[in-house]
Design an enzyme around this catalytic site. Structure first.
Site, PDB file in Angstrom:
ATOM      1  N   ASP A   1      28.562  61.714  68.569  1.00  0.00           N
ATOM      2  CA  ASP A   1      28.867  60.036  68.396  1.00  0.00           C
ATOM      3  C   ASP A   1      29.172  59.599  69.787  1.00  0.00           C
ATOM      4  O   ASP A   1      28.292  59.826  70.846  1.00  0.00           O
ATOM      5  CB  ASP A   1      29.928  60.082  67.482  1.00  0.00           C
ATOM      6  CG  ASP A   1      30.278  58.526  67.204  1.00  0.00           C
ATOM      7  OD1 ASP A   1      29.608  57.964  66.033  1.00  0.00           O
ATOM      8  OD2 ASP A   1      31.312  57.953  67.635  1.00  0.00           O
TER       9      ASP A   1
ATOM     10  N   HIS B   1      27.401  61.858  58.740  1.00  0.00           N
ATOM     11  CA  HIS B   1      27.462  61.748  60.051  1.00  0.00           C
ATOM     12  C   HIS B   1      28.128  62.910  60.665  1.00  0.00           C
ATOM     13  O   HIS B   1      28.101  63.048  61.936  1.00  0.00           O
ATOM     14  CB  HIS B   1      28.188  60.303  60.393  1.00  0.00           C
ATOM     15  CG  HIS B   1      28.567  60.005  61.901  1.00  0.00           C
ATOM     16  ND1 HIS B   1      27.660  59.871  62.715  1.00  0.00           N
ATOM     17  CD2 HIS B   1      29.709  59.696  62.287  1.00  0.00           C
ATOM     18  CE1 HIS B   1      28.137  59.438  63.972  1.00  0.00           C
ATOM     19  NE2 HIS B   1      29.414  59.498  63.626  1.00  0.00           N
TER      20      HIS B   1
END
Length: 290
Positions: A104, A266
């Site tokens: 991320d 994610h």
């Protein structure tokens, strides 16, 4: 968590970086995503430390790293600034050249580090991201709805800060609490309920929409490419591969690219640690041996 790791705070020229490190062997730097801390690697780092010297650091603005004052152009929270911190950290630990794995926002710092400091980075693994400019340039209705927080967090101070501070759990844990270990979740909550951290994380996204975007565009216009081997991993349930040919996009930025999707959302290192390790370990072994 991190029972065998040594805790340190290293003062760089611009920030104080909080970290833990352990192991022996070639150095590997692990960088976390939003709104987490280095604790997100708790299921992966101890295993990697069996073969590598593993450094898990909090990005500036996050966790227990310092929150430098910002500026009108948001440069102190650009990925270039974050990359400078981490290069200095690794040098302070005695490592001139190392591999970096970033998830991320940490992945954005990691690829910026590979572009700005190619002599330092031996291998780059990015988890569930594409380059910032690629996202903004390709934005459509699907991306805007799925990544709405990018545009919300980048709004001028103090709008997002005040709205998030009214109930941080609602915003930061909107994907669910069950994804995280309870001890890790407690650590994330300790940090993301702090007003200074909320502001710093908003600055991160403001920098993303301004300076980070411009830096990416300049690099592409100048023909700058990532020199080291690149691995891209992503969560198949998170949607990245529904919108993009992930490896094709990264091949516009680097010559040596490999990777695949993992059957999770994610948070790869927490949702699918075994699969994440199964991908990382052979990539790091090949890249660092070379």
């Amino acid at each position: 968590m991190f029972e065998t790791f040594t805790h340190r705070r290293i003062e760089t020229s611009e920030a104080v970086i909080n970290l833990r490190h352990a192991g022996n062997g070639p150095p590997v730097l692990l960088l976390h995503g939003h709104p987490q801390t280095h604790v997100m690697w708790h299921r992966v780092a101890p295993r990697l430390a069996e073969h590598y010297t593993v450094v898990c650091a909090d990005l500036r603005g996050y966790g227990d790293s310092s929150k430098p004052p910002t500026t009108e152009d948001h440069e102190p929270y650009s990925k270039r600034a974050m990359a400078r911190d981490q290069v200095e950290v690794m040098q302070a630990l005695g490592f001139e050249r190392f591999a970096v794995v970033g998830h991320d926002r940490g992945g954005r710092c990691a690829y910026r580090m590979a572009l700005d400091h190619p002599e330092r980075i031996a291998a780059l693994s990015v988890l569930d991201i594409l380059p910032t400019a690629e996202h903004f340039r390709r934005t459509d209705m699907a991306f805007a709805m799925g990544y709405w927080h990018w545009f919300f967090l980048a709004q001028p101070y103090p709008i997002p800060e005040r709205m998030i501070a009214s109930d941080p759990d609602v915003f930061y844990l909107r994907r669910g609490r069950s994804l995280f270990d309870e001890a890790a979740l407690a650590e994330y909550r300790r940090c993301f309920t702090d007003p200074g951290t909320i502001h710093a994380m908003c600055e991160d996204y403001r920098a993303g929409a301004t300076m980070d975007m411009r830096l990416d565009e300049r690099d592409q216009q100048a023909g700058r490419r990532i020199a080291c081997p690149v691995q891209a991993l992503w969560g198949r349930q998170n949607g990245l591969e529904r919108w993009y040919d992930v490896l094709a996009v990264w091949r516009d930025w680097a010559d040596q690219v490999e990777g695949h999707g993992i059957d999770c959302g994610h948070y790869l290192a927490e949702e699918a640690p075994e699969e994440t390790l199964a991908a990382l370990e052979p990539f790091l072994a090949r890249a660092l041996k070379a």
